[in-house]
Design a protein around this motif. Structure first.
Motif, short mmCIF file in Angstrom:
data_model
loop_
_atom_site.label_atom_id
_atom_site.label_comp_id
_atom_site.label_asym_id
_atom_site.label_seq_id
_atom_site.Cartn_x
_atom_site.Cartn_y
_atom_site.Cartn_z
N GLY A 42 0.83 -1.20 0.00
CA GLY A 42 0.00 0.00 0.00
C GLY A 42 0.86 1.25 0.00
N LEU A 43 0.21 2.38 0.02
CA LEU A 43 0.93 3.65 0.01
C LEU A 43 1.39 4.02 1.42
CD1 LEU A 43 -0.93 3.67 -2.57
CD2 LEU A 43 -0.83 6.15 -2.40
N LYS A 44 2.59 4.56 1.50
CA LYS A 44 3.10 5.02 2.79
C LYS A 44 3.41 6.52 2.69
CE LYS A 44 4.91 0.65 4.48
NZ LYS A 44 6.05 -0.08 5.07
N PHE B 91 -7.54 -0.83 -2.41
CA PHE B 91 -6.90 -0.50 -1.15
C PHE B 91 -7.93 0.02 -0.16
CE2 PHE B 91 -2.50 -1.04 -2.19
CZ PHE B 91 -2.41 -0.80 -3.55
N CYS B 92 -7.87 -0.52 1.02
CA CYS B 92 -8.65 -0.02 2.15
C CYS B 92 -7.80 1.03 2.86
CB CYS B 92 -8.97 -1.19 3.07
SG CYS B 92 -9.89 -0.78 4.56
N ALA B 93 -8.41 2.11 3.33
CA ALA B 93 -7.63 3.17 3.98
C ALA B 93 -8.39 3.74 5.17
CB ALA B 93 -7.29 4.27 2.99
N TYR B 94 -7.63 4.18 6.16
CA TYR B 94 -8.18 4.74 7.40
C TYR B 94 -7.69 6.17 7.55
CZ TYR B 94 -8.45 5.56 12.47
OH TYR B 94 -8.71 6.09 13.70
N GLU B 102 -4.42 13.58 10.20
CA GLU B 102 -5.38 13.54 9.10
C GLU B 102 -4.90 12.68 7.94
OE1 GLU B 102 -5.49 17.58 11.12
OE2 GLU B 102 -3.96 16.29 10.26
N LYS B 103 -3.73 12.11 8.06
CA LYS B 103 -3.18 11.36 6.95
C LYS B 103 -3.86 10.00 6.83
CE LYS B 103 0.65 10.70 10.17
NZ LYS B 103 0.19 11.75 11.06
N LEU B 104 -3.80 9.45 5.62
CA LEU B 104 -4.39 8.15 5.33
C LEU B 104 -3.40 7.04 5.67
CD1 LEU B 104 -6.04 8.81 1.85
CD2 LEU B 104 -7.24 8.20 3.93
N THR B 105 -3.92 5.97 6.25
CA THR B 105 -3.15 4.75 6.45
C THR B 105 -3.76 3.68 5.55
OG1 THR B 105 -2.65 5.33 8.75
CG2 THR B 105 -2.38 3.03 8.10
N PHE B 106 -2.93 3.11 4.68
CA PHE B 106 -3.42 2.16 3.68
C PHE B 106 -3.11 0.72 4.07
CE2 PHE B 106 -4.70 4.68 0.00
CZ PHE B 106 -4.16 5.92 0.29
N GLY B 107 -3.98 -0.20 3.63
CA GLY B 107 -3.67 -1.61 3.67
C GLY B 107 -2.77 -1.97 2.50
#
Lengths: 114, 116
Positions: A42-44, B91-94, B102-107
């Motif tokens: 995934g993206l980091k 991709f799932c993201a939180y 506020e940043k996205l965390t991705f699977g």
């Protein structure tokens, strides 16, 4: 309808070279982000900015620098390119940091360090 | 720190059938947002659907719907009437609601193949 524009789309660098990945958005968004995506992952988050003149580190900031002198532009700089930085880089923006705001992504820059 | 887990690296479905992609997450926050993004071979990240944590009703966007189970921290994506154009990485993201988070965390993503 440009949205988020990233240049270049592809680049090959030699170890130790430096370069800047450009990102610009025309939606007047305050928040901008840089992500890297390694194969099968995934993206980091590398760095993000909540407005002109303000930047902060993300999850994987080492080896990178950013600046945000205008609302529109958020360049990402690699000073001493290393093979571990081979990746696809995505820039994104959102109006605010509010959780209801989806991030708009650019098309990505594929970077190879040889 | 928040984590997002997608336990299915690859899935396949027959065209016109229904498929469900799994996502679980870990957080101590009570208010947050969850997203599903689609990444076709063109690499562009496209928002598919989003869910606010405080809403009990599952989000729906045409053929895409989610099954949000807050207590179980589960957020699966259901694609109905699968089409060839649905083939992509998903991709799932939180995203948290605290200032500075506020940043996205991705699977790690699920590659979906559509079988004609």
């Amino acid at each position: 309808n440009a949205g988020v524009t990233q240049t270049p789309k592809f680049r090959i660098l030699k170890i130790g070279q430096s370069m800047t990945l450009q990102c610009t958005q025309d939606m007047n968004h305050n928040y901008m982000y840089w992500y890297r995506q390694d194969p099968g992952m995934g993206l980091k988050l590398i760095y993000y900015s909540v407005g002109a003149g303000i930047t902060d580190k993300g999850e994987v900031p080492n080896g990178y620098n950013v600046s945000r002198s205008t609302t529109e532009d958020f360049p990402l700089r690699l000073e001493l390119a290393a093979p571990s930085q081979t990746s696809v880089y995505f820039c994104a923006s959102s109006p605010t940091g509010g959780i209801r705001q989806p991030q708009h992504f650019g098309d990505g820059t594929r970077l190879s360090i040889l | 720190a928040q984590t997002v887990t997608q336990s299915q690296p690859e899935m396949s479905v027959q065209e016109a059938e229904t498929v469900t992609l799994s996502c679980t997450y870990d957080t101590s926050e009570s208010d947050y947002y969850l997203f599903w993004y689609k990444q076709p071979p063109s690499r562009q990240m496209i928002l598919v659907i989003r869910q606010e944590a405080y809403k009990q009703q599952n989000a729906t966007e045409n053929r895409f719907s989610v099954n949000f189970q807050k207590a179980a921290k589960s957020f699966s994506l259901k694609i109905s009437d699968s089409q060839l154009g649905d083939a992509a990485m998903y991709f799932c993201a939180y995203r948290g609601n605290n200032f500075g988070n506020e940043k996205l965390t991705f699977g790690t993503g699920t590659r979906l193949t559509i079988i004609p």
